[in-house]
Design a protein around this motif. Structure first.
Motif, PDB file in Angstrom:
ATOM      1  N   ALA A 216     -10.369   9.832  24.341  1.00 49.69           N
ATOM      2  CA  ALA A 216      -8.919   9.690  24.534  1.00 49.69           C
ATOM      3  C   ALA A 216      -8.277  11.027  24.217  1.00 49.69           C
ATOM      4  N   ALA A 217      -8.877  12.074  24.732  1.00 51.84           N
ATOM      5  CA  ALA A 217      -8.545  13.432  24.296  1.00 51.84           C
ATOM      6  C   ALA A 217      -7.430  14.082  25.116  1.00 51.84           C
ATOM      7  N   GLY A 218      -6.716  13.292  25.892  1.00 48.69           N
ATOM      8  CA  GLY A 218      -5.535  13.818  26.582  1.00 48.69           C
ATOM      9  C   GLY A 218      -5.886  14.969  27.512  1.00 48.69           C
ATOM     10  N   LEU A 219      -5.224  16.092  27.298  1.00 51.71           N
ATOM     11  CA  LEU A 219      -5.469  17.272  28.145  1.00 51.71           C
ATOM     12  C   LEU A 219      -6.919  17.726  28.097  1.00 51.71           C
ATOM     13  N   GLN A 220      -7.591  17.422  26.971  1.00 45.88           N
ATOM     14  CA  GLN A 220      -8.973  17.878  26.795  1.00 45.88           C
ATOM     15  C   GLN A 220      -9.986  16.843  27.269  1.00 45.88           C
ATOM     16  N   SER A 221      -9.553  15.746  27.876  1.00 47.09           N
ATOM     17  CA  SER A 221     -10.514  14.678  28.148  1.00 47.09           C
ATOM     18  C   SER A 221     -11.520  15.066  29.228  1.00 47.09           C
ATOM     19  N   GLY A 222     -11.143  15.979  30.122  1.00 45.13           N
ATOM     20  CA  GLY A 222     -12.114  16.480  31.095  1.00 45.13           C
ATOM     21  C   GLY A 222     -13.191  17.300  30.397  1.00 45.13           C
ATOM     22  N   LYS A 223     -12.744  18.103  29.446  1.00 46.92           N
ATOM     23  CA  LYS A 223     -13.668  18.954  28.702  1.00 46.92           C
ATOM     24  C   LYS A 223     -14.620  18.110  27.837  1.00 46.92           C
ATOM     25  N   ILE A 224     -14.076  17.098  27.196  1.00 43.13           N
ATOM     26  CA  ILE A 224     -14.909  16.226  26.346  1.00 43.13           C
ATOM     27  C   ILE A 224     -15.957  15.514  27.202  1.00 43.13           C
ATOM     28  N   ALA A 225     -15.529  15.039  28.364  1.00 47.60           N
ATOM     29  CA  ALA A 225     -16.474  14.359  29.266  1.00 47.60           C
ATOM     30  C   ALA A 225     -17.599  15.320  29.636  1.00 47.60           C
TER      31      ALA A 225
ATOM     32  N   PHE B 112     -21.138   5.986  12.472  1.00 50.04           N
ATOM     33  CA  PHE B 112     -20.032   5.118  12.865  1.00 50.04           C
ATOM     34  C   PHE B 112     -20.423   4.267  14.069  1.00 50.04           C
ATOM     35  N   ASP B 113     -19.843   3.083  14.124  1.00 47.12           N
ATOM     36  CA  ASP B 113     -20.039   2.265  15.318  1.00 47.12           C
ATOM     37  C   ASP B 113     -19.297   2.886  16.502  1.00 47.12           C
ATOM     38  N   VAL B 114     -18.064   3.292  16.227  1.00 49.33           N
ATOM     39  CA  VAL B 114     -17.248   3.862  17.309  1.00 49.33           C
ATOM     40  C   VAL B 114     -16.514   5.102  16.801  1.00 49.33           C
ATOM     41  N   ILE B 115     -16.559   6.149  17.601  1.00 51.53           N
ATOM     42  CA  ILE B 115     -15.771   7.348  17.301  1.00 51.53           C
ATOM     43  C   ILE B 115     -14.738   7.512  18.418  1.00 51.53           C
ATOM     44  N   VAL B 116     -13.488   7.646  18.029  1.00 51.15           N
ATOM     45  CA  VAL B 116     -12.422   7.876  19.001  1.00 51.15           C
ATOM     46  C   VAL B 116     -12.059   9.355  18.931  1.00 51.15           C
TER      47      VAL B 116
ATOM     48  N   GLY C 106      -5.442   6.821  21.689  1.00 50.12           N
ATOM     49  CA  GLY C 106      -6.501   6.832  20.674  1.00 50.12           C
ATOM     50  C   GLY C 106      -6.089   6.057  19.430  1.00 50.12           C
ATOM     51  N   GLY C 107      -4.829   6.225  19.031  1.00 55.18           N
ATOM     52  CA  GLY C 107      -4.333   5.571  17.823  1.00 55.18           C
ATOM     53  C   GLY C 107      -4.336   4.059  17.937  1.00 55.18           C
ATOM     54  N   LEU C 108      -3.852   3.557  19.067  1.00 56.00           N
ATOM     55  CA  LEU C 108      -3.815   2.095  19.230  1.00 56.00           C
ATOM     56  C   LEU C 108      -5.221   1.534  19.432  1.00 56.00           C
ATOM     57  N   ILE C 109      -6.116   2.308  20.046  1.00 55.84           N
ATOM     58  CA  ILE C 109      -7.517   1.865  20.154  1.00 55.84           C
ATOM     59  C   ILE C 109      -8.131   1.775  18.755  1.00 55.84           C
ATOM     60  N   LEU C 110      -7.878   2.786  17.955  1.00 58.61           N
ATOM     61  CA  LEU C 110      -8.423   2.797  16.587  1.00 58.61           C
ATOM     62  C   LEU C 110      -7.978   1.550  15.836  1.00 58.61           C
ATOM     63  N   ARG C 111      -6.692   1.252  15.947  1.00 58.89           N
ATOM     64  CA  ARG C 111      -6.163   0.077  15.252  1.00 58.89           C
ATOM     65  C   ARG C 111      -6.809  -1.198  15.790  1.00 58.89           C
ATOM     66  N   GLU C 112      -6.955  -1.278  17.100  1.00 59.36           N
ATOM     67  CA  GLU C 112      -7.558  -2.470  17.716  1.00 59.36           C
ATOM     68  C   GLU C 112      -8.990  -2.655  17.209  1.00 59.36           C
ATOM     69  N   LEU C 113      -9.697  -1.540  17.045  1.00 65.06           N
ATOM     70  CA  LEU C 113     -11.090  -1.602  16.578  1.00 65.06           C
ATOM     71  C   LEU C 113     -11.183  -2.176  15.167  1.00 65.06           C
ATOM     72  N   THR C 114     -10.156  -1.887  14.335  1.00 67.84           N
ATOM     73  CA  THR C 114     -10.237  -2.357  12.943  1.00 67.84           C
ATOM     74  C   THR C 114      -9.992  -3.856  12.838  1.00 67.84           C
ATOM     75  N   LYS C 115      -9.669  -4.495  13.951  1.00 70.42           N
ATOM     76  CA  LYS C 115      -9.555  -5.957  13.925  1.00 70.42           C
ATOM     77  C   LYS C 115     -10.938  -6.608  13.886  1.00 70.42           C
ATOM     78  N   TYR C 116     -11.982  -5.786  14.035  1.00 66.33           N
ATOM     79  CA  TYR C 116     -13.353  -6.299  14.039  1.00 66.33           C
ATOM     80  C   TYR C 116     -14.161  -5.606  12.954  1.00 66.33           C
ATOM     81  N   HIS C 117     -15.307  -6.191  12.654  1.00 70.33           N
ATOM     82  CA  HIS C 117     -16.195  -5.572  11.670  1.00 70.33           C
ATOM     83  C   HIS C 117     -16.898  -4.393  12.289  1.00 70.33           C
TER      84      HIS C 117
END
Lengths: 476, 418
Positions: A200-209, A2-6, A13-24
């Motif tokens: 964009a993992a909310g409560l888990q975003s520290g853990k993901i980082a 994938f080019d981008v994984i959210v 995350g949802g609105l970012i995903l949608r924004e990404l689909t405006k591009y190839h």
């Protein structure tokens, strides 16, 4: 690849995903729960904040005001209900009136329009049930209400309709960065590769980082308890009523919801575990404050109480930036209030500026941002309803009697992107079971529809994912 | 389905069925029954236990058997029935807007309407019980539907909150199906269920009933794993230090029934805050001429036999309204006095003639007491009781002669004997 994984199926995350689909771009969203919108976006106040609260020049202030302005367009395209009902910050002392003046000045500095301090008399005209003790208010006409999970689900559904991929039950437990890309592994042993990862993992975003090797994000959780009143009392207040913020905190709010209920809350309790239990003390606090704000809140019309979580960063502001240590990792962390309001602006900035800084963005000419809802069937005209029923008779069959939700809407929720797989998923998409009987009549019927559509037995149908099966066997 | 009917009956449960038969037998044949479920019978269809009809038929029937007797009568009279049809709206002008798959959304004009929508269960949410919101929390009626209609067992270790009749019946039913019912908790110091149900559903199976106890916390993330039960004081507040823990996978709520009066409200018909049903005259006519209410949408009854009786009053009156039009009334109000939670009818039309039976409930458990109806300082009816409980509806009969002699409001009250 994938080019981008959210990572994270919340409103950001949802609105970012949608924004990404405006591009190839080839994009994917990972969500650890069995459905999207299961964290902070599942249960919050649903307020579109005007933007007078945040410290000038902070990310919160910037994205709040921008996001507020974008809300008509994004909700209009996605067929999500949104209304500028206006906010009132209510003062109960001369000192608080002074605070209102500071808030107004701060709001104006942030670029909020239409702010006005109103008299007790005008406040009483605007809100017939306001407490006699209330002395005046700051009126923010640009404040509004939107349903957080409705917006999240619609954004992700629209992104999927435009080619994005959704992986639920994908809890990221390992992130390896090699020369070309990130390799993400799930707790179930699946792997997925992407050039850019958005955290964009909310409560888990520290853990993901931290999994990706960035230890600079510190996230804590706060719990808020709410009480929801029947639509029958929906005209108890018409604006969103806030207490004047004091050193002791913001207190609770009393508001209409976009679905016509009255919402009281939230408390603000530091989160010790990930649970969303309500407590007797928390609910008593909500009731006490609601009684301070308004005369005789119609608590006899309570239909449910619940708690939500929100993640906040130790920095006190949204963290929206590329990781300083891991290139290609973009953080959207600590998105507490006014995160729902800010989300459309955050999404635009993240994609155009941060993703666009690494990948070439080529417009997707086939992008269709419109999502046609039929899930407000109840609100359609008789002619419109009859046209739909003639095409699909299942829309003529009411399943949820309290909210007047039809079988057609429920089937659509199970079939459309992102598909509902359990009772709560159907509930969030259709409102079935959200009314005064709380699913008492319709739940067995909806369970059967889910079983039939998904080709599973009734015993396998869950309330909210594995382990929450509705029934425990057959009768003798 | 036509566009106009003499009488439209909303609801094909026991109340709607009995009202239809009574209306027909009193001279009006142009009747439509609207039912949202697939078949007539209402909630009786899932009440497969017996005990129905003891008063009316002098025999013990199951719920479906009781319903079948009335469905047969409706079919014999070829009364039109429309199932899987939900009423969306009702106007004061007696326009009934409905929806179904075959005809879509359309409006029927009635000369008279009988409201027979029944009631719904109060949910866990309405009680603000603290804790989590996992799977395994059901109203007793939902559990009954899973067990009796669908053939599934909703849980294996069960705690029940509320000792209303459905909760008691389900305690027995779940036990018979192999579940372990650990406790029935009742916040009040008395059960609101029928005495016979406490004996037959709890005592006979050794299921403990904890009076003055409530659930103070529900535990479990995905599925219920346990509950905390606490004793409550006289103000129904939990007493610290009295907590008991039960490991269970299921919690059933049987915490009261609420008449389903959304359509009544929509039509602007006056409701009583005490019954949460319409305010009615003795013929069960609401404040809107030609609109009648009966059964659990009007007041929550103990026995279906009484629902049928009340529905017959309303059905007959609806027919009379269609045939004779509105009446000039001479109105006397009926009000609650000491220790009475509600009384129905709330208004008596003296011009109607005949006797009137007052239905009411007491506010608490009383022993050796006297219930009286008074008017203008005079006792007009009275009954001595060894015991009176809120769970059993009480009645007083006012004869035609009594009614002819009074001019002031009637007050029903209960006093404990010296």
């Amino acid at each position: 690849m994938f080019d981008v994984i959210v990572i994270g199926g919340g409103v950001v995350g949802g609105l970012i995903l949608r924004e990404l689909t405006k591009y190839h771009l080839n994009v994917c969203l990972l969500e650890k729960a069995s459905d999207v919108s299961m964290g902070a976006s599942k249960a919050n106040s649903g307020i579109v904040h005007a933007g007078f609260d945040a410290t000038p020049n902070s990310n919160k202030a910037k994205f709040n005001v921008l996001g507020n302005e974008m809300m008509e367009k994004v909700t209009g395209e996605l067929g999500v209900k949104f209304r500028r009902n206006g906010s009132l910050v209510v003062a109960f002392s001369a000192e608080e009136i002074e605070t209102l003046k500071e808030l107004k000045a701060r709001g104006e500095q942030n670029g909020v329009s239409g702010l006005e301090i109103i008299s007790q008399e005008r406040l009483r005209e605007m809100e017939k049930n306001i407490s006699d003790e209330a002395l005046g208010a700051l009126y923010a006409p640009t404040g509004g209400i939107v349903c957080p999970y409705e917006l999240t689900i619609a954004a992700i559904g629209n992104a999927m309709d435009n080619g994005a991929k959704l992986e639920t039950e994908f809890e990221v437990v390992k992130i390896v960065k090699n020369e070309e890309c990130f390799v993400l592994s799930s707790s179930k042993g699946k792997t997925i590769e992407g050039k850019i990862v958005i955290n964009a993992a909310g409560l888990q975003s520290g853990k993901i980082a931290a999994l990706a090797g960035d230890s600079g994000i510190e996230i804590k959780g706060r719990k808020g308890e709410y009480i929801l009143l029947d639509r029958e009392s929906g005209d108890f207040v018409s604006h969103t009523l806030f207490f004047t913020p004091t050193k002791l905190g913001k207190g609770i709010l009393v508001t209409q919801t976009e679905d016509g209920n009255i919402l009281l809350g939230p408390t603000a309790e530091e989160l010790e575990n990930a649970g969303t239990d309500t407590s007797a003390q928390g609910l008593a606090f909500v009731i006490e404050k609601a009684r301070k704000m308004c005369k005789n809140p119609p608590l006899f019309n309570t239909i449910t109480s619940f708690a939500g979580v929100r993640a906040y960063s130790s920095k006190g502001d949204f963290i929206i930036e590329e990781s300083k240590t891991v290139k290609g990792l973009i953080h959207c962390a600590g998105i507490e209030s006014p995160g729902l309001t800010a989300a459309p602006a955050i999404a635009k900035f993240v994609v155009e500026t941060l993703v666009g800084g690494s990948l070439r963005l080529i417009k997707n000419e086939n992008f269709n941002g419109a999502r046609t809802p039929d899930y407000f069937f109840k609100n359609l005209s008789t002619e419109e309803k009859n046209a739909i029923i003639a095409r699909d008779p299942s829309y003529g069959k009411i399943v949820c009697r309290c909210e007047q939700i039809t079988e057609g809407e429920i089937l659509r929720a199970i079939r459309a992107n992102p598909p509902a797989r359990d009772i709560d998923g159907v509930k969030r998409r259709t409102r079935s079971g959200m009314g005064r009987c709380q699913g008492g009549f319709c739940q067995p019927y909806i369970a059967e529809l889910i079983a039939k559509e998904r080709g599973v037995s009734l015993e396998q149908v869950t309330k909210c994912g594995d382990g929450s099966e509705l029934i425990m066997g057959v009768t003798k | 389905m036509k566009k106009n009917y003499d009488i439209v009956i909303i609801g094909g449960g026991p109340a709607g069925l009995a009202a239809a038969v009574a209306a027909y037998d009193n001279g009006v044949k142009d009747i439509l029954i609207l039912e949202r479920e697939e078949r007539l019978g209402g909630i009786l269809n899932q009440c497969i236990h017996n005990g129905f009809g003891l008063t009316r038929f002098k025999e013990s029937l199951s719920g479906p058997e009781y319903a079948a007797r009335f469905i047969d009568e409706v079919q014999k009279r070829q009364i039109e029935v429309c199932t899987q049809t939900t009423v969306l709206a009702l106007s004061k002008e007696k326009q009934v807007t409905v929806i179904n798959s075959a005809q879509g959304v359309f409006t029927v004009q009635a000369k008279s309407v009988v409201l027979a929508m029944g009631c719904r269960e109060r949910s866990r949410g309405a009680l603000n019980v603290a804790g989590s919101r996992p799977a395994g929390i059901y109203s007793a009626g939902t559990a009954q539907k899973y067990v009796n209609i669908k053939g599934y067992l909703p849980g294996k270790r069960v705690v029940i909150l509320g000792s209303g009749d459905i909760g008691l019946i389900m305690a027995r039913r779940m036990t018979l199906e192999g579940a372990k019912v650990l406790a029935v908790c009742e916040i009040m110091p008395y059960s609101s269920g029928l005495k016979r149900n406490i004996a037959q559903c709890l005592d006979d199976f050794g299921i403990p009933l904890y009076l003055s106890h409530t659930i103070t916390k529900i535990e479990g993330e995905k599925r219920v794993t346990g509950v905390v039960v606490s004793k409550v004081d006289e103000n129904k507040r939990p007493i610290a230090g009295t907590e008991m823990h039960f490991d269970c996978d299921t919690v059933l709520f049987s915490v009261g029934l609420i008449p389903e009066n959304e359509l009544t409200k929509m039509a602007g018909i006056e409701l009583s805050p005490k019954t949460r049903g319409a305010v009615v005259y003795q013929n069960r006519e609401t404040d809107t001429d030609g609109v009648f209410a009966c059964g659990n949408v009007l007041q929550v009854h103990d026995l279906v036999d009484f629902v049928s009786e009340e529905a017959e009053i309303a059905g007959k009156a609806a027919a009379q309204y269609v045939l004779n039009g509105a009446k000039v009334r001479e109105e006397i109000s009926v009000n609650t006095g000491n220790n009475i939670s509600y009384v129905l009818p709330q208004k008596i039309d003296r011009n109607a003639g005949g006797q009137v039976k007052l239905f009411f409930r007491v506010t608490n458990t009383f022993k050796n007491c006297t219930i009286t109806a008074t008017s203008g300082g005079e006792v007009i009816a009275k009954r001595k009781k060894r015991i009176a409980v809120p769970g059993e509806m009480e009645t007083l009969l006012l004869t035609e002669k009594t009614l002819a002699g009074i001019n002031d409001e009637i007050v029903v009250s209960l006093e404990v004997d010296e």
